[in-house]
Scaffold this active site. Structure first.
Site, PDB file in Angstrom:
ATOM      1  N   LEU A 215      11.264 -20.256  -3.998  1.00 22.46           N
ATOM      2  CA  LEU A 215      10.165 -19.413  -3.546  1.00 22.46           C
ATOM      3  C   LEU A 215       8.996 -19.490  -4.531  1.00 22.46           C
ATOM      4  O   LEU A 215       9.183 -19.350  -5.740  1.00 22.46           O
ATOM      5  CB  LEU A 215      10.644 -17.964  -3.427  1.00 22.46           C
TER       6      LEU A 215
ATOM      7  N   HIS B 178       3.702   3.565  -8.741  1.00 26.95           N
ATOM      8  CA  HIS B 178       3.563   2.145  -9.080  1.00 26.95           C
ATOM      9  C   HIS B 178       4.862   1.593  -9.655  1.00 26.95           C
ATOM     10  O   HIS B 178       5.228   0.443  -9.395  1.00 26.95           O
ATOM     11  CB  HIS B 178       2.408   1.956 -10.059  1.00 26.95           C
TER      12      HIS B 178
ATOM     13  N   ASP C  70       0.827  -1.209   0.000  1.00 29.80           N
ATOM     14  CA  ASP C  70       0.000   0.000   0.000  1.00 29.80           C
ATOM     15  C   ASP C  70       0.862   1.260   0.000  1.00 29.80           C
ATOM     16  O   ASP C  70       1.957   1.280   0.566  1.00 29.80           O
ATOM     17  CB  ASP C  70      -0.909  -0.020   1.229  1.00 29.80           C
TER      18      ASP C  70
END
Length: 619
Positions: free
Chosen positions: A500, A408, A391
């Protein structure tokens, strides 16, 4: 992949001091060549981040060298063609071996090795230059455009790929952007007018025959440098056409490119426009010598642009990234896209040149730029699944006076570093909230730019160099088709990775996920496959769209908001919550490590009276 070494038996990343001195000299030679033969392009390259400039010089010097070789009038055409074929073959051999005894090829080889440039595209562009020597003219604008695209598309795309590598996500497939082809055409036509005297010296007229016929100008008139009224009208028309294409591209690309590259684009359009003005004002002299833009006009364009670009690069590139990237030419780690041994990058062939390629074996995690090392955490006490609400991107950008989309882009850079940190501590699952179903409420412009950034980040493929399996969590409904395609392509490319698992939630909503599970159960009940009286949590979970996703152990949200925002309600039912104040673009792997260490001190009772104490070595 074939194992090769340089002459000294080392990879380019581990060159000796003597080789590094030769490499610096090679880049300096490229800089000199571009500055003396293409001063306008050189001035625009100075608007790029400092780390990108040597790569710009190497790329353009190689193209300029090949182009100028064919423009020589001293050698016969057959001899020029032979020299270029030999130079191109030597370049391909150098790219395979990782070294060269030619300064331009050495710099280009180093740039390719260390920035993961597309070898196939570069060699295709050189082949297109070579084909020009085998033709006398072009008949139509369509044929002319084909020539322009073949020679010029690859170079700016390679620079965009390099900018992604240093931390600025940009659209690396520029040819997919509306307006970019117009920019290439306007640039190519401007360059053709500028080089007209040299082309006439070599007996070439590259303007399409159809436009010569329209203005009733013959090739013989131009080769004789006759300044007739018809020639004057032709020249004015071509300059207007180039200017129109450049302005069209600026309008089309202004809202697509991030702020830094947009400054370069605006300056290029203005500078090439000034060049076209000077060409028209020169009259008949433009047929006899190259025309330069007056210095005071050049500085009026470039002065403010340099100041703006310096500020933008400082704000949008991560701190220290320029210095770190500049040093990477001499660091002892492998370049992106190169396998884990001493192999040279593969020279792609045929239709596979533009497909996704992943490093095999995967590269180890990239070290933190400041040398930070991960905490020692016992494997048994690591969270198996960390989920993050990333956020604060838009507010971060607004606070710095930048457009929201720049936040962004900076957030994508932060995610890269966090993923590297997750690899370093051995995290099994990391899920990030990239775009929620509620995010459709944002302005169409912001949503469009966010998807462009997302697609560019996925296409860059940096994560594919490491042991990361990418999985998409969300719905395709309403998403741009190209975003869906690249998400599925990267899922497929990484399906066999065992390190991962990075779950990227795109167009995801927690309640929608639960509703789809309920609908699936209802259909199964109607079909007689499920007894409604025997529905359990396990059975319900099996009907979730992403039922294989493990439960979340730690849910982290940045930027000071204290809510979960419809994120993984089923999987995060017993997650430890962690909230931090800094906006996501200011986060790096150290913040992930702090969150994980804090998790290890939590008492995970899950309804029991007590829980085991944390293991030693958690700090």
């Amino acid at each position: 992949m074939r194992r090769t070494t340089t002459r000294s038996g080392t990879r380019p990343g581990t060159r000796s001091g003597r080789e590094l001195s030769a490499l610096d000299a090679a880049y300096d030679e490229c800089r000199r060549l571009v500055r003396t033969t293409r001063p306008t392009e050189y001035a625009l390259m100075q608007l790029m981040p400092p780390v990108a400039r040597p790569v710009s010089w190497a790329l353009y010097a190689a193209f300029a060298f090949a182009d100028d070789l064919l423009d020589r009038s001293a050698e016969a055409p057959e001899e020029r063609g032979r020299l270029l074929r030999e130079w191109r073959a030597a370049l391909e051999a150098d790219l395979a071996s990782g070294t060269s005894d030619d300064p331009v090829r050495l710099a280009l080889t180093d740039a390719v090795w260390h920035w993961g440039l597309d070898l196939g595209d570069l060699l295709d562009a050189l082949d297109a230059v070579q084909r020009d020597d085998d033709r006398e003219s072009v008949a139509t604008w369509a044929e002319w455009r084909e020539r322009a695209h073949a020679q010029n598309m690859s170079w700016p795309e390679q620079l965009m790929r390099m900018l992604v590598r240093v931390g600025l996500p940009v659209p690396v497939r520029l040819r997919d952007l509306p307006g970019f082809t117009r920019f290439v055409e306007g640039l190519f036509l401007t360059d053709m007018l500028r080089d007209l005297p040299e082309d006439l010296d070599g007996g070439h007229v590259w303007f399409p025959t159809e436009v010569l016929d329209r203005f009733q100008v013959t090739r013989a008139e131009l080769l004789a440098r006759e300044w007739t009224p018809a020639v004057r009208r032709l020249v004015a028309h071509l300059a207007d056409q180039a200017r129109e294409w450049l302005e069209d591209s600026r309008r089309a690309l202004r809202n697509t490119l991030p702020l830094g590259p947009a400054i370069v684009l605006d300056s290029a359009v203005a500078l090439f426009g000034a060049e076209l003005d000077a060409f028209v004002r020169a009259g008949s002299a433009a047929l006899h010598r190259q025309v330069r833009v007056p210095r005071h006009i050049e500085w009026r364009i470039l002065g403010p642009a340099r100041a703006r670009a310096a500020v933008v690069w400082r704000l949008t590139l991560p701190p220290g990234r320029d210095a770190a990237a500049e040093a990477s030419r001499t660091a002892a780690h492998r370049p992106a896209g190169v396998s884990g041994d001493d192999s040279a990058p593969a020279l792609p062939a045929g239709p596979e040149r533009h497909t996704t390629r992943i490093a095999e074996p995967p590269l180890p995690p990239r070290p933190h730029r400041d040398g930070a090392r991960p905490p020692a955490i016992a494997e048994a006490h690591l969270p198996q699944h960390v989920a993050i609400v990333m956020d604060g991107n838009g507010r971060w950008a607004t606070g710095l006076g930048l457009p929201r989309d720049e936040g962004h882009r900076a957030g994508a850079v932060a995610l890269r570093d966090v993923v590297q940190g997750a690899l370093e501590i051995g995290l099994a699952h990391l899920t990030v909230y990239a775009f929620s179903t509620e995010n459709w409420k944002r302005s169409p412009d912001e949503v469009s730019k966010l998807f462009a950034i997302m697609r560019a980040e996925l296409l860059d493929g940096e994560l594919l160099d490491h042991d990361v399996r990418l999985r998409w969590v969300g719905s395709p409904d309403g998403l741009p088709e190209d975003v869906v395609e690249v998400l599925r392509a990267q899922e497929h490319a990484t399906r066999n990775r065992t390190g991962l698992t990075l779950n990227v939630c795109v167009n995801y909503g927690g309640r929608a996920e639960l509703a789809r599970a309920g609908a699936s159960l209802a259909r199964a009940a109607l079909a007689g496959e499920v007894d409604p009286a025997r529905v359990s949590e396990q059975l319900f979970a099996a009907h979730l769209p992403h039922h294989a996703l493990p439960d979340v152990d730690l849910l982290w949200r940045t930027s000071g908001e204290i809510r979960t925002s419809n994120f993984l309600p089923w999987h995060a039912h017993y997650a430890e919550l962690h909230f931090t104040d800094q906006p996501w673009p200011d986060v790096d792997r150290r913040d992930l490590w702090e969150a994980v260490v804090a998790y290890t001190h939590r008492k995970r009772r899950k309804g029991a009276a007590s829980a085991p104490a944390p293991a030693e070595g958690t700090e």
